[in-house]
Structure formats: C-alpha cells, structure tokens
Design a protein around this motif. Structure first.
Motif, PDB file in Angstrom:
ATOM      1  N   SER A 205       0.948  -0.835   0.054  1.00  0.00           N
ATOM      2  CA  SER A 205      -0.177  -0.182   0.195  1.00  0.00           C
ATOM      3  C   SER A 205       0.668   1.362   0.154  1.00  0.00           C
ATOM      4  CB  SER A 205      -0.914  -0.489   1.230  1.00  0.00           C
ATOM      5  OG  SER A 205      -0.503   0.540   3.006  1.00  0.00           O
ATOM      6  N   GLU A 206       0.295   2.272  -0.055  1.00  0.00           N
ATOM      7  CA  GLU A 206       0.952   3.385   0.399  1.00  0.00           C
ATOM      8  C   GLU A 206       1.819   3.826   1.109  1.00  0.00           C
ATOM      9  OE1 GLU A 206      -0.786   7.261  -1.536  1.00  0.00           O
ATOM     10  OE2 GLU A 206      -1.896   6.948  -0.270  1.00  0.00           O
ATOM     11  N   LYS A 207       1.712   2.755   2.385  1.00  0.00           N
ATOM     12  CA  LYS A 207       2.422   2.816   3.602  1.00  0.00           C
ATOM     13  C   LYS A 207       3.182   1.661   4.477  1.00  0.00           C
ATOM     14  CE  LYS A 207      -0.768   6.762   5.562  1.00  0.00           C
ATOM     15  NZ  LYS A 207      -1.401   6.577   7.032  1.00  0.00           N
ATOM     16  N   THR A 208       2.889   0.635   3.483  1.00  0.00           N
ATOM     17  CA  THR A 208       3.583  -0.301   3.928  1.00  0.00           C
ATOM     18  C   THR A 208       4.188  -1.397   2.834  1.00  0.00           C
ATOM     19  OG1 THR A 208       3.432  -2.695   5.446  1.00  0.00           O
ATOM     20  CG2 THR A 208       1.163  -1.777   4.228  1.00  0.00           C
ATOM     21  N   VAL A 209       4.884  -2.181   2.796  1.00  0.00           N
ATOM     22  CA  VAL A 209       5.175  -3.280   2.479  1.00  0.00           C
ATOM     23  C   VAL A 209       4.639  -4.567   1.898  1.00  0.00           C
ATOM     24  CG1 VAL A 209       7.329  -2.489   1.040  1.00  0.00           C
ATOM     25  CG2 VAL A 209       7.813  -4.276   2.881  1.00  0.00           C
ATOM     26  N   ASN A 210       3.890  -4.928   3.251  1.00  0.00           N
ATOM     27  CA  ASN A 210       3.032  -6.155   3.165  1.00  0.00           C
ATOM     28  C   ASN A 210       3.953  -7.197   3.620  1.00  0.00           C
ATOM     29  OD1 ASN A 210       0.308  -4.617   4.631  1.00  0.00           O
ATOM     30  ND2 ASN A 210       0.050  -4.531   2.222  1.00  0.00           N
ATOM     31  N   LEU A 211       5.180  -6.598   4.101  1.00  0.00           N
ATOM     32  CA  LEU A 211       6.046  -8.591   4.045  1.00  0.00           C
ATOM     33  C   LEU A 211       6.457  -8.797   4.997  1.00  0.00           C
ATOM     34  CD1 LEU A 211       8.997  -7.063   1.488  1.00  0.00           C
ATOM     35  CD2 LEU A 211       7.160  -8.346   0.964  1.00  0.00           C
ATOM     36  N   PRO A 212       6.468 -10.132   5.398  1.00  0.00           N
ATOM     37  CA  PRO A 212       6.365 -10.191   6.814  1.00  0.00           C
ATOM     38  C   PRO A 212       7.630 -10.596   7.327  1.00  0.00           C
ATOM     39  CG  PRO A 212       5.597 -12.271   5.303  1.00  0.00           C
ATOM     40  CD  PRO A 212       5.774 -11.280   4.333  1.00  0.00           C
ATOM     41  N   GLU A 213       7.679 -10.067   9.115  1.00  0.00           N
ATOM     42  CA  GLU A 213       8.344  -9.623   9.312  1.00  0.00           C
ATOM     43  C   GLU A 213       9.754 -10.397   9.221  1.00  0.00           C
ATOM     44  OE1 GLU A 213      10.055  -7.887  14.097  1.00  0.00           O
ATOM     45  OE2 GLU A 213       7.709  -8.186  13.690  1.00  0.00           O
TER      46      GLU A 213
ATOM     47  N   PRO B 111       6.805   8.486   3.019  1.00  0.00           N
ATOM     48  CA  PRO B 111       8.214   7.576   3.075  1.00  0.00           C
ATOM     49  C   PRO B 111       8.967   7.541   4.711  1.00  0.00           C
ATOM     50  CG  PRO B 111       8.403   9.945   3.107  1.00  0.00           C
ATOM     51  CD  PRO B 111       6.763  10.057   2.708  1.00  0.00           C
ATOM     52  N   VAL B 112       8.186   7.868   5.588  1.00  0.00           N
ATOM     53  CA  VAL B 112       8.442   7.787   6.508  1.00  0.00           C
ATOM     54  C   VAL B 112       8.034   6.587   7.451  1.00  0.00           C
ATOM     55  CG1 VAL B 112       8.635   7.810   9.772  1.00  0.00           C
ATOM     56  CG2 VAL B 112       9.136   9.650   7.658  1.00  0.00           C
ATOM     57  N   GLU B 113       6.742   5.653   7.048  1.00  0.00           N
ATOM     58  CA  GLU B 113       6.094   5.060   7.208  1.00  0.00           C
ATOM     59  C   GLU B 113       6.615   3.651   6.347  1.00  0.00           C
ATOM     60  OE1 GLU B 113       3.131   8.250   8.601  1.00  0.00           O
ATOM     61  OE2 GLU B 113       4.409   7.592   6.759  1.00  0.00           O
ATOM     62  N   MET B 114       6.739   3.914   4.611  1.00  0.00           N
ATOM     63  CA  MET B 114       7.381   3.002   3.811  1.00  0.00           C
ATOM     64  C   MET B 114       8.769   2.384   4.320  1.00  0.00           C
ATOM     65  SD  MET B 114       6.099   1.425   2.029  1.00  0.00           S
ATOM     66  CE  MET B 114       5.478   1.990   1.218  1.00  0.00           C
ATOM     67  N   ILE B 115       9.402   3.299   4.583  1.00  0.00           N
ATOM     68  CA  ILE B 115      10.846   2.964   5.373  1.00  0.00           C
ATOM     69  C   ILE B 115      11.035   2.585   6.922  1.00  0.00           C
ATOM     70  CG2 ILE B 115      12.978   3.664   5.662  1.00  0.00           C
ATOM     71  CD1 ILE B 115      12.493   4.136   3.237  1.00  0.00           C
ATOM     72  N   ALA B 116       9.455   2.557   7.317  1.00  0.00           N
ATOM     73  CA  ALA B 116       9.623   1.668   8.944  1.00  0.00           C
ATOM     74  C   ALA B 116       8.974   0.329   8.342  1.00  0.00           C
ATOM     75  CB  ALA B 116       8.812   2.826   9.878  1.00  0.00           C
TER      76      ALA B 116
ATOM     77  N   LYS C  61      20.105  -4.571   3.315  1.00  0.00           N
ATOM     78  CA  LYS C  61      20.701  -3.815   2.925  1.00  0.00           C
ATOM     79  C   LYS C  61      19.268  -3.332   1.836  1.00  0.00           C
ATOM     80  CE  LYS C  61      25.425  -4.998   3.152  1.00  0.00           C
ATOM     81  NZ  LYS C  61      26.605  -5.205   1.907  1.00  0.00           N
ATOM     82  N   ILE C  62      19.090  -2.337   2.039  1.00  0.00           N
ATOM     83  CA  ILE C  62      18.338  -1.293   0.694  1.00  0.00           C
ATOM     84  C   ILE C  62      19.435  -0.725  -0.510  1.00  0.00           C
ATOM     85  CG2 ILE C  62      16.467   0.762   0.459  1.00  0.00           C
ATOM     86  CD1 ILE C  62      15.755   0.749   3.605  1.00  0.00           C
ATOM     87  N   TYR C  63      19.116  -0.989  -1.479  1.00  0.00           N
ATOM     88  CA  TYR C  63      19.594  -0.390  -2.461  1.00  0.00           C
ATOM     89  C   TYR C  63      18.799   0.462  -2.968  1.00  0.00           C
ATOM     90  CZ  TYR C  63      22.587  -3.952  -2.100  1.00  0.00           C
ATOM     91  OH  TYR C  63      23.758  -5.127  -1.483  1.00  0.00           O
TER      92      TYR C  63
ATOM     93  N   ALA D 116      17.288   8.831   9.745  1.00  0.00           N
ATOM     94  CA  ALA D 116      16.167   9.245  10.386  1.00  0.00           C
ATOM     95  C   ALA D 116      15.435   7.878  11.206  1.00  0.00           C
ATOM     96  CB  ALA D 116      15.328  10.434   9.845  1.00  0.00           C
ATOM     97  N   ALA D 117      15.109   7.057   9.966  1.00  0.00           N
ATOM     98  CA  ALA D 117      14.322   5.732   9.814  1.00  0.00           C
ATOM     99  C   ALA D 117      15.856   4.467  10.700  1.00  0.00           C
ATOM    100  CB  ALA D 117      14.558   5.582   8.473  1.00  0.00           C
TER     101      ALA D 117
END
Length: 116
Positions: A19-27, A45-50, A61-63, A93-94
């Motif tokens: 969604s706009e705020k989550t990748v919905n992937l398992p922890e 962006p804050v919610e998505m990176i979290a 890692k994030i590319y 910040a994240a």
C-alpha cells in the motif's frame, strides 16, 4: 504477473500487494530491497521505510537508485531527482546509514543503506 508465474511454472515467486504506507512483507523476511527511481515518489516515506526496515533481516540492505540532484546536466525534472545528502538524512532518521554510493551509473546514485 500472477498469470505469467503460473504459465511459466515458477515456484519461487509470490506477489504481495503493498500500500502507500507498507510493503506488507513478513517481519525479518527479506535480505535486500531494490528501489529504482521510486523513493522520491512515496507519499508516506517515513511509514514506508519503517515497513521496509521491519521486513529486512538484521543484516539486510536497501539499494536506493535515484537520479542525482547534484548534477544539473542529468536530463530529468528536478522533482524526480534526489541528492545523496537528502537520502542520507532521511535514511538516517529511519535508522539506516550509507554503506556506499557507487558511481557506476551515468545519471543516478546507487546508494546502499544498512542498519545503524
């Protein structure tokens, strides 16, 4: 995409709708996340990176590939560019730090972020 997966008999791919705020992937489920010219488009962006951080394994890692805002010769609208300084500030910040920024692409940063 789901049709192609079935038709090609691919057994190691699954589609997951975010969604706009989550990748919905398992922890703790992902080793690497590749984002190509997309981060600057996030509405949240804050919610998505979290959400991405939660999905990444401890050594994940994030590319982050983004057009270089520092280079006025890059033929892309400014709104679609991002500076290394901006990316580092937001990712710090994240809870991430810049591991490297490769110069192998002619117009884009290729930044690799890891947990702090």
């Amino acid at each position: 995409m789901d049709q192609r997966i079935v038709q090609s008999q691919i057994n190691n791919v699954a589609t997951i709708k975010g969604s706009e705020k989550t990748v919905n992937l398992p922890e703790n489920s992902v080793d690497k996340i590749l984002m190509v010219d997309v981060y600057h488009e996030f509405s949240f962006p804050v919610e998505m990176i979290a959400s991405i951080k939660k999905a990444l394994k401890a050594d994940g890692k994030i590319y982050l590939i983004e057009y270089r805002a520092e280079d006025s010769s890059v033929p892309i609208k400014e709104v679609h560019k991002m500076s290394e300084k901006q990316a580092v500030k937001e990712m710090k910040a994240a809870g991430f730090k810049l591991e490297s920024n490769s110069t192998n692409l002619p117009w884009q940063h290729c930044m690799v972020f890891v947990r702090q």
